[in-house]
Enzyme design. Structure first.
Site, short mmCIF file in Angstrom:
data_model
loop_
_atom_site.label_atom_id
_atom_site.label_comp_id
_atom_site.label_asym_id
_atom_site.label_seq_id
_atom_site.Cartn_x
_atom_site.Cartn_y
_atom_site.Cartn_z
N GLY A 118 2.52 -2.90 8.44
CA GLY A 118 2.76 -3.17 9.85
C GLY A 118 4.22 -3.58 10.07
N THR A 132 0.83 -1.21 0.00
CA THR A 132 0.00 0.00 0.00
C THR A 132 0.86 1.25 0.00
N GLU A 135 -6.09 -5.72 4.23
CA GLU A 135 -6.13 -6.96 3.43
C GLU A 135 -7.27 -6.95 2.44
C1 LIG Z 1 3.84 -13.27 16.16
C2 LIG Z 1 2.41 -13.67 16.19
C3 LIG Z 1 1.81 -13.68 14.78
C4 LIG Z 1 0.48 -14.36 14.76
C5 LIG Z 1 -0.33 -13.90 13.55
C6 LIG Z 1 -0.30 -14.94 12.47
C7 LIG Z 1 -1.19 -14.88 11.50
C8 LIG Z 1 -2.27 -13.84 11.50
C9 LIG Z 1 -3.02 -13.91 10.22
C10 LIG Z 1 -3.07 -12.86 9.37
C11 LIG Z 1 -2.55 -11.52 9.68
C12 LIG Z 1 -3.57 -10.81 10.51
C13 LIG Z 1 -3.70 -9.50 10.50
C14 LIG Z 1 -2.91 -8.69 9.57
C15 LIG Z 1 -3.07 -7.26 9.85
C16 LIG Z 1 -2.84 -6.42 8.85
C17 LIG Z 1 -2.31 -6.97 7.55
C18 LIG Z 1 -2.71 -6.11 6.39
C19 LIG Z 1 -2.05 -6.25 5.24
C20 LIG Z 1 -2.51 -5.53 4.07
O1 LIG Z 1 -3.45 -4.77 4.10
S1 LIG Z 1 -1.63 -5.92 2.66
C21 LIG Z 1 -2.38 -4.96 1.41
C22 LIG Z 1 -3.76 -5.50 1.05
N1 LIG Z 1 -4.20 -4.88 -0.15
C23 LIG Z 1 -5.17 -5.39 -0.92
O2 LIG Z 1 -5.82 -6.36 -0.59
C24 LIG Z 1 -5.39 -4.69 -2.23
C25 LIG Z 1 -6.77 -4.96 -2.78
N2 LIG Z 1 -6.79 -4.75 -4.22
C26 LIG Z 1 -6.62 -5.81 -5.08
O3 LIG Z 1 -6.45 -6.95 -4.70
C27 LIG Z 1 -6.69 -5.51 -6.55
O4 LIG Z 1 -6.35 -4.16 -6.79
C28 LIG Z 1 -8.12 -5.75 -7.13
C29 LIG Z 1 -9.15 -4.96 -6.36
C30 LIG Z 1 -8.40 -7.20 -7.06
C31 LIG Z 1 -8.16 -5.28 -8.56
O5 LIG Z 1 -7.03 -5.81 -9.17
P1 LIG Z 1 -6.93 -5.76 -10.76
O6 LIG Z 1 -5.62 -6.25 -11.19
O7 LIG Z 1 -7.35 -4.40 -11.21
O8 LIG Z 1 -7.94 -6.88 -11.12
P2 LIG Z 1 -9.37 -6.83 -11.78
O9 LIG Z 1 -9.32 -6.13 -13.10
O10 LIG Z 1 -10.39 -6.39 -10.78
O11 LIG Z 1 -9.52 -8.38 -12.00
C32 LIG Z 1 -8.60 -9.02 -12.88
C33 LIG Z 1 -8.75 -10.50 -12.67
O12 LIG Z 1 -7.89 -10.87 -11.56
C34 LIG Z 1 -8.65 -11.61 -10.63
N3 LIG Z 1 -8.09 -11.38 -9.31
C35 LIG Z 1 -8.05 -10.22 -8.65
N4 LIG Z 1 -7.46 -10.39 -7.45
C36 LIG Z 1 -7.12 -11.70 -7.37
C37 LIG Z 1 -6.50 -12.50 -6.35
N5 LIG Z 1 -6.12 -11.99 -5.17
N6 LIG Z 1 -6.30 -13.80 -6.60
C38 LIG Z 1 -6.71 -14.32 -7.78
N7 LIG Z 1 -7.32 -13.64 -8.79
C39 LIG Z 1 -7.52 -12.33 -8.56
C40 LIG Z 1 -10.04 -11.08 -10.75
O13 LIG Z 1 -10.98 -12.00 -10.22
C41 LIG Z 1 -10.15 -10.93 -12.25
O14 LIG Z 1 -10.37 -12.19 -12.80
P3 LIG Z 1 -11.34 -12.30 -14.07
O15 LIG Z 1 -11.26 -13.75 -14.43
O16 LIG Z 1 -12.70 -11.88 -13.59
O17 LIG Z 1 -10.78 -11.36 -15.12
C1 LIG Z 2 -4.46 -1.53 10.53
C2 LIG Z 2 -3.99 -1.58 9.10
C3 LIG Z 2 -2.92 -2.39 8.77
C4 LIG Z 2 -2.44 -2.41 7.45
N1 LIG Z 2 -1.35 -3.19 7.14
C5 LIG Z 2 -0.87 -3.15 5.87
C6 LIG Z 2 0.31 -3.90 5.53
O1 LIG Z 2 0.90 -4.56 6.38
N2 LIG Z 2 0.78 -3.83 4.26
C7 LIG Z 2 0.13 -3.10 3.28
O2 LIG Z 2 0.61 -3.08 2.14
N3 LIG Z 2 -1.00 -2.39 3.57
C8 LIG Z 2 -1.50 -2.40 4.84
N4 LIG Z 2 -2.63 -1.69 5.13
C9 LIG Z 2 -3.25 -0.87 4.09
C10 LIG Z 2 -4.55 -1.48 3.60
O3 LIG Z 2 -4.28 -2.61 2.83
C11 LIG Z 2 -5.29 -0.42 2.78
O4 LIG Z 2 -5.69 0.60 3.66
C12 LIG Z 2 -6.51 -1.02 2.09
O5 LIG Z 2 -6.08 -1.87 1.04
C13 LIG Z 2 -7.45 0.05 1.52
O6 LIG Z 2 -6.78 0.89 0.62
P1 LIG Z 2 -6.80 2.47 0.88
O7 LIG Z 2 -6.50 2.71 2.29
O8 LIG Z 2 -5.95 3.10 -0.17
O9 LIG Z 2 -8.32 2.90 0.64
P2 LIG Z 2 -8.95 3.23 -0.82
O10 LIG Z 2 -8.70 2.11 -1.73
O11 LIG Z 2 -8.51 4.58 -1.20
O12 LIG Z 2 -10.51 3.23 -0.44
C14 LIG Z 2 -11.09 4.41 0.07
C15 LIG Z 2 -12.58 4.28 -0.11
O13 LIG Z 2 -12.88 4.20 -1.51
C16 LIG Z 2 -13.69 3.07 -1.78
N5 LIG Z 2 -13.31 2.43 -3.04
C17 LIG Z 2 -12.05 2.22 -3.47
N6 LIG Z 2 -12.05 1.55 -4.63
C18 LIG Z 2 -13.35 1.31 -4.92
C19 LIG Z 2 -14.01 0.64 -5.98
N7 LIG Z 2 -13.34 0.06 -7.00
N8 LIG Z 2 -15.37 0.59 -5.96
C20 LIG Z 2 -16.05 1.14 -4.94
N9 LIG Z 2 -15.48 1.78 -3.90
C21 LIG Z 2 -14.15 1.87 -3.90
C22 LIG Z 2 -13.40 2.11 -0.65
O14 LIG Z 2 -14.53 1.30 -0.45
C23 LIG Z 2 -13.14 3.01 0.52
O15 LIG Z 2 -14.35 3.30 1.18
C24 LIG Z 2 -3.11 -1.64 6.45
C25 LIG Z 2 -4.21 -0.84 6.78
C26 LIG Z 2 -4.65 -0.81 8.10
C27 LIG Z 2 -5.84 0.05 8.44
#
Ligand SMILES: CCCCC/C=C\C/C=C\C/C=C\C/C=C\C/C=C/C(=O)SCCNC(=O)CCNC(=O)[C@H](O)C(C)(C)COP(=O)(O)OP(=O)(O)OC[C@H]1O[C@@H](n2cnc3c(N)ncnc32)[C@H](O)[C@@H]1OP(=O)(O)O
Ligand SMILES: Cc1cc2nc3c(=O)[nH]c(=O)nc-3n(C[C@H](O)[C@H](O)[C@H](O)COP(=O)(O)OP(=O)(O)OC[C@H]3O[C@@H](n4cnc5c(N)ncnc54)[C@H](O)[C@@H]3O)c2cc1C
Length: 627
Positions: free
Chosen positions: A136, A97, A380
């Site tokens: 994180g 991110t 996530e």
């Molecule tokens: C020491 C103790 C430790 C104990 C803990 C142990 C374990 C704990 C467990 C877990 C951790 C717990 C908590 C963690 C806390 C915080 C972690 C947070 C981390 C993060 O936030 S990481 C960042 C996360 N970010 C996202 O998720 C981004 C979301 N956006 C996307 O994924 C993509 O932008 C999108 C929205 C999917 C769009 O992508 P795009 O390329 O534009 O694709 P589309 O055009 O929409 O679709 C194309 C095509 O691709 C398919 N697709 C999309 N995503 C996936 C996927 N993930 N896998 C497979 N296929 C995918 C989609 O379906 C389309 O397919 P078509 O056939 O329809 O074309």
């Molecule tokens: C506690 C915490 C831990 C995190 N840990 C990590 C980490 O370890 N690694 C990492 O890489 N990231 C991490 N993140 C980031 C997290 O993955 C992003 O915040 C999340 O993916 C959302 O993206 P954004 O914040 O840019 O929001 P945006 O994508 O900008 O979304 C903002 C608003 O716009 C709306 N929106 C966006 N796109 C669309 C769409 N296509 N259609 C309709 N509505 C839409 C959303 O619904 C949302 O309400 C963490 C976030 C938090 C809060």
């Protein structure tokens, strides 16, 4: 019982104290308590560790960074980095991110440009919005990041790839040249986690640091694809699957334990005016708040187990080169994470609020849980975005169902049998098979309804992308309906196949029916609109739910006791096992830093002049007030 693992009172600590205390406790637990040989940060021990530690560090290191090395690294890269990471000799995070982008990954701006002459990648954040923001463990802990960046070779873009980038010196822990890194500041929760920012300017890494399981760059700059590029998104699928148990089911179970135990102790008001004050748990309104959330814990747990199994089976298939299950797994994991985090976070707030004023005190342990669960709706994969991903798959399947017999979690979309409900009594509506059928029919109708609306718009000349955007709310509802039918269906199957005592199976069946009926009664508009239930049957569904509340009330405390959280992990004056709520609250409050002196000198200096004037007036010496 190890005092090194005991939690000091987190609420009376500063954020920096909590950050270092969490690190101390986590490393103590990982490095001292766990058996050295054989365990891995993604092994079964993590389930118990995550359960035993209220605030731990290295969640991303253990839960995301290490699994990514396994998913994206070649065997050589795994052999190099996994042992170091598993033993905490390097600390990593998953840096995807950015300040300007989180959901739309194709918009990420950090660039990794291949330098053929030196066989290196030059990493750059070309502008402020490209800075990595949120990962994180990144602000102060990590010395490496798994950096997700746009690969560029000779000016051509190849999309997002994973790069191992060292950001801090392994001796001094100082940031390396070209690296600006730090903590992003106070957040709604995760006080003990150093979510960070990372600005990279002309940072050079060896060619070998491109994680190359799915693609590689040869020394001469030739780019080679080595597999389904969608697997590049695979780590997000895995975390979505894993976090349901750790970050949704478990915290909600803790919140329910606290709220149900407190509600059994707290006496407030009368039901029968001629009797004594009742425990608030005797109010049906309180049961209606708490018990469906208790049921959610179990149903989300059962459904998550099924999803973990599906992910495990899929992973074995991927190893054989078969990625055919990926689309369904992506849709299901995205939908489950979104819908269960939505339900779980809402449920934690419902039970917190059900504890009145003391539920608003940090001494209850509930605000900590509620605030942390709110994050599950964003990280996530932001929930709306995930629900739309799920809906995208459902619409495709609904089209396919017109000509093919579907299998898997979407099989019901090609079920054209008569699904009308013949329930005549509320007992009929407590039948698991009836509840499953109702949820399947509602989901099928919701998906078809959204699809039909979009088709009609396109037929009338609306571009498909505009139709999609305008029908987003219906698509999100379809995703929710799909997940609800999956949770109810998998739970009914799981319970029916469970080998346990008849009395336990009875309780679990009642909880499952309560979860399903609560969902029906909370969404009866859909069930009536799609012809799943008549208005009269909706009345029966409400009666059925109330009847289950009455049946489950006597076992409510026993059910949450079965979650078996210690007082130390609950950290709650309201939810302690002995039920001594008031004595615990008073003791907890007295420990507040504000109470370390009888007079708070810093504030007294402001009050003093006015107090002394008041004293003089009351003792007849002072001049009359101007008022
Ligand atoms: C020491 C103790 C430790 C104990 C803990 C142990 C374990 C704990 C467990 C877990 C951790 C717990 C908590 C963690 C806390 C915080 C972690 C947070 C981390 C993060 O936030 S990481 C960042 C996360 N970010 C996202 O998720 C981004 C979301 N956006 C996307 O994924 C993509 O932008 C999108 C929205 C999917 C769009 O992508 P795009 O390329 O534009 O694709 P589309 O055009 O929409 O679709 C194309 C095509 O691709 C398919 N697709 C999309 N995503 C996936 C996927 N993930 N896998 C497979 N296929 C995918 C989609 O379906 C389309 O397919 P078509 O056939 O329809 O074309
Ligand atoms: C506690 C915490 C831990 C995190 N840990 C990590 C980490 O370890 N690694 C990492 O890489 N990231 C991490 N993140 C980031 C997290 O993955 C992003 O915040 C999340 O993916 C959302 O993206 P954004 O914040 O840019 O929001 P945006 O994508 O900008 O979304 C903002 C608003 O716009 C709306 N929106 C966006 N796109 C669309 C769409 N296509 N259609 C309709 N509505 C839409 C959303 O619904 C949302 O309400 C963490 C976030 C938090 C809060």
């Amino acid at each position: 019982n190890d005092t090194s693992m005991q939690h000091r009172n987190l609420n009376h600590m500063t954020r920096e104290e909590r950050f270092s205390e969490a690190m101390r406790r986590t490393l103590y637990a990982l490095k001292v308590l766990l058996p050295r040989e054989g365990w891995t940060p993604v092994g079964p021990e993590m389930k118990y560790l995550a359960r035993a530690i209220k605030e731990f560090t290295f969640i991303i290191h253990a839960g995301v960074f290490i699994p990514c090395i396994m998913s994206y690294g070649t065997n050589e890269q795994i052999a190099k980095w996994f042992p170091l990471a598993a033993d905490f000799r390097i600390i990593g995070t998953y840096a995807q991110t950015e300040l300007g982008h989180g959901s739309f990954l194709r918009g990420l701006e950090t660039i990794a440009t291949y330098d053929r002459a030196n066989q290196e990648f030059i990493i750059n954040c070309p502008k402020i919005t490209a800075m990595k923001w949120w990962p994180g463990d990144m602000g102060k802990s990590a010395n490496h990041v798994l950096l997700m960046a746009e690969l560029v070779i000779d000016g051509k873009k190849y999309g997002m790839h994973g790069f191992m980038v060292q950001i801090r010196d392994l001796t001094t822990h100082e940031p390396l040249p070209g690296v600006t890194v730090g903590d992003i500041g106070a957040k709604l929760s995760f006080e003990s986690v150093d979510n960070g920012f990372l600005y990279l300017q002309n940072v050079r890494i060896p060619r070998e640091n491109l994680l190359s399981k799915l693609s590689e760059v040869h020394p001469d700059g030739t780019y080679i694809k080595k597999g389904n590029q969608r697997l590049m998104y695979g780590s997000m699928v895995r975390v979505r699957v894993n976090l349901i148990a750790h970050e949704i089911v478990m915290p909600l179970a803790k919140a329910c334990t606290i709220a149900v135990r407190y509600s059994a102790v707290r006496r407030q008001g009368l039901i029968n005016p001629s009797k004594e004050e009742v425990p608030v748990l005797d109010y049906v309104a309180q049961q209606h708040k708490l018990l469906p959330q208790v049921a959610t814990v179990f149903m989300a747990h059962f459904a998550a187990k099924q999803l973990v199994k599906m992910h495990h089976d899929y992973s074995l298939e991927v190893e054989k080169g078969n990625t055919s299950q990926l689309p369904e797994l992506h849709a299901l994991s995205a939908g489950m994470k979104a819908c269960l985090s939505e339900q779980g976070a809402a449920g934690a707030e419902i039970v917190r609020r059900a504890c009145g004023g003391h539920g608003y005190s940090c001494g209850s342990g509930l605000p900590f849980i509620v605030n942390r669960m709110l994050a599950t709706c964003t990280y996530e994969g932001e929930n709306t975005v995930m629900q739309l991903q799920c809906a995208r798959y459902l619409i495709k399947c609904a089209d396919q169902a017109k000509k093919d017999k579907l299998t898997g979690s979407v099989w019901y979309l090609s079920d054209f049998s008569n699904m009308s409900c013949t329930a005549q009594t509320f007992g009929d509506l407590q039948e698991p098979s009836v509840l499953v059928k109702l949820h399947e029919r509602r989901a099928k109708c919701a998906v078809q309804h959204a699809g039909k609306k979009m088709q009609n718009m396109v037929k009338n000349g609306t571009p498909a992308h505009d139709a999609w955007n305008m029908m987003a709310t219906l698509l999100i509802n379809a995703a929710r309906a799909h997940i609800m039918q999956y949770v109810v269906g998998t739970s009914v199957t799981y319970i029916s196949e469970l080998s346990c005592s008849a009395s336990l199976k009875k309780i679990l069946t009642q909880l499952c029916a309560l979860y399903a009926l609560h969902n029906i009664n909370s969404n009866c508009g859909d069930f009536v609109k799609f012809g799943c239930l008549t208005s009269a049957q909706c009345d029966l569904a409400q009666e059925a739910e109330f009847n289950l509340l009455k049946q489950l009330r006597p076992d409510a405390v026993g059910i949450v006791d079965s979650f078996d959280f210690t007082d130390d992990i609950l950290q709650s004056c309201l939810g302690a096992y002995d039920g001594n709520v008031y004595e615990r609250l008073f003791e907890w409050a007295k420990q507040a830093p504000m109470n370390k002196t009888e007079v708070h000198q810093d504030s007294y200096q402001y009050l003093q002049p006015y107090l002394h004037e008041g004293r003089d007036v009351l003792e007849g010496r002072g001049r009359n007030s101007k008022l």
